[in-house]
Enzyme design. Sequence first.
Site, PDB file in Angstrom:
ATOM      1  N   ASP A 110       0.976  -1.190   0.038  1.00 52.80           N
ATOM      2  CA  ASP A 110       0.106   0.479  -0.409  1.00 52.80           C
ATOM      3  C   ASP A 110       0.876   1.264   0.078  1.00 52.80           C
ATOM      4  O   ASP A 110       0.561   2.099   0.953  1.00 52.80           O
ATOM      5  CB  ASP A 110      -0.521  -0.268   1.065  1.00 52.80           C
ATOM      6  CG  ASP A 110      -1.993   1.044   1.622  1.00 52.80           C
ATOM      7  OD1 ASP A 110      -2.556   1.431   0.128  1.00 52.80           O
ATOM      8  OD2 ASP A 110      -3.081   1.204   2.126  1.00 52.80           O
ATOM      9  N   ASP A 149      -3.923  -4.888  -3.746  1.00 52.92           N
ATOM     10  CA  ASP A 149      -2.985  -3.359  -4.215  1.00 52.92           C
ATOM     11  C   ASP A 149      -1.874  -3.455  -5.274  1.00 52.92           C
ATOM     12  O   ASP A 149      -1.586  -2.245  -5.399  1.00 52.92           O
ATOM     13  CB  ASP A 149      -2.742  -2.533  -2.274  1.00 52.92           C
ATOM     14  CG  ASP A 149      -4.172  -2.477  -1.798  1.00 52.92           C
ATOM     15  OD1 ASP A 149      -5.135  -2.460  -2.449  1.00 52.92           O
ATOM     16  OD2 ASP A 149      -3.743  -3.015  -0.062  1.00 52.92           O
ATOM     17  N   ASP A 295     -10.819  -0.194   6.798  1.00 56.46           N
ATOM     18  CA  ASP A 295     -10.373   0.341   6.224  1.00 56.46           C
ATOM     19  C   ASP A 295      -8.911   1.546   6.278  1.00 56.46           C
ATOM     20  O   ASP A 295      -7.775   1.416   5.344  1.00 56.46           O
ATOM     21  CB  ASP A 295     -10.863   1.021   5.099  1.00 56.46           C
ATOM     22  CG  ASP A 295     -11.991  -0.033   3.991  1.00 56.46           C
ATOM     23  OD1 ASP A 295     -11.705  -1.158   3.634  1.00 56.46           O
ATOM     24  OD2 ASP A 295     -13.102   0.745   3.829  1.00 56.46           O
TER      25      ASP A 295
END
Length: 321
Positions: A110, A149, A295
Amino acid sequence: MFRYRRALLALLLAFPLALAAPGLAHADSPVAMTSGFYVDPHSTPAAWAAANPGDGRATAIRDNIAAKPMARWFGNWSGAIGTATGAFVGAADAVDKLPLLVAYNIPNRDICGGHSGGGAGSADAYKTWIAAFASGIGSRPAVVILEPDALGDTSCMTPAQIAERNALLNNAIDQFNQKAPNTWVYLDAGNPAWLAAATMAQHLADAGVRKAHGFSLNVSNYLTTGENSAYGNAINAKLSSSYGYTKPYAIDTSRNGNGSNGAWCNPAGRKLGTPTQLGGGAEMLLWVKTPGESDGNCGVGAGSVAGQFLPEAAYKMIYGY
């Protein structure tokens, strides 16, 4: 204990042969080797409901979320990774069910979004980790979503970082093929709002999707199943025209019942989607993201950290408000 289920095997055989690249299919289907998907009795919503039986939200969360098959995520919080994956897959195998796992430990995880940052400290550390992950599964049936991701989250990466990531994903797929031959690996391909289908097809090809079972879509996002099916088909059209093969795909439907409002980080008003099943506009519809898990420090999860279970968010997601 591999007990074959004729009905499930017939369903799988109905998929076009073109969905798999020639010579790369595993000998056995993990779906046909099991009697349905595994419900994790130790998921975060199950643990919360068990610990809070007097809470007015507990029954709804237990019955509508904790009782459904969903994935368990593994990363640098999982301890000895081979032991962790082995225990989870072993528990599923003991009841003849198919477990869903997420490998989420790529270096610079990420990197652009930041809310779920972290991952293995180096390329070598990741190679060791993913090899142990696959070894823990061994010959038992499983489904693995590989590195959400990782292919969509490259806009802030250098060419050298992207090349390293592609090499690591190629190696990861090789490790599963060698050490976990009855595992279907879906290499994550982001979602329709992230990258154009042609761009994602190139990313998938560079990262070794030809050697994987397929690719996954919409992990931890909210876009509708129809939008994701159209995107998956467009990716496959580009894979076919540019590389000569197509792949099955799975869609995360855990939170897409109301579709997306354009936000991705703990938006309000979302709803549970179709529970884990075969078919439904993809090879599989899966609950990959656990409904109610944050999240990050954003939206209705302000003050939380990524992965933290938020009972109020989970409760509202059951009813779509």
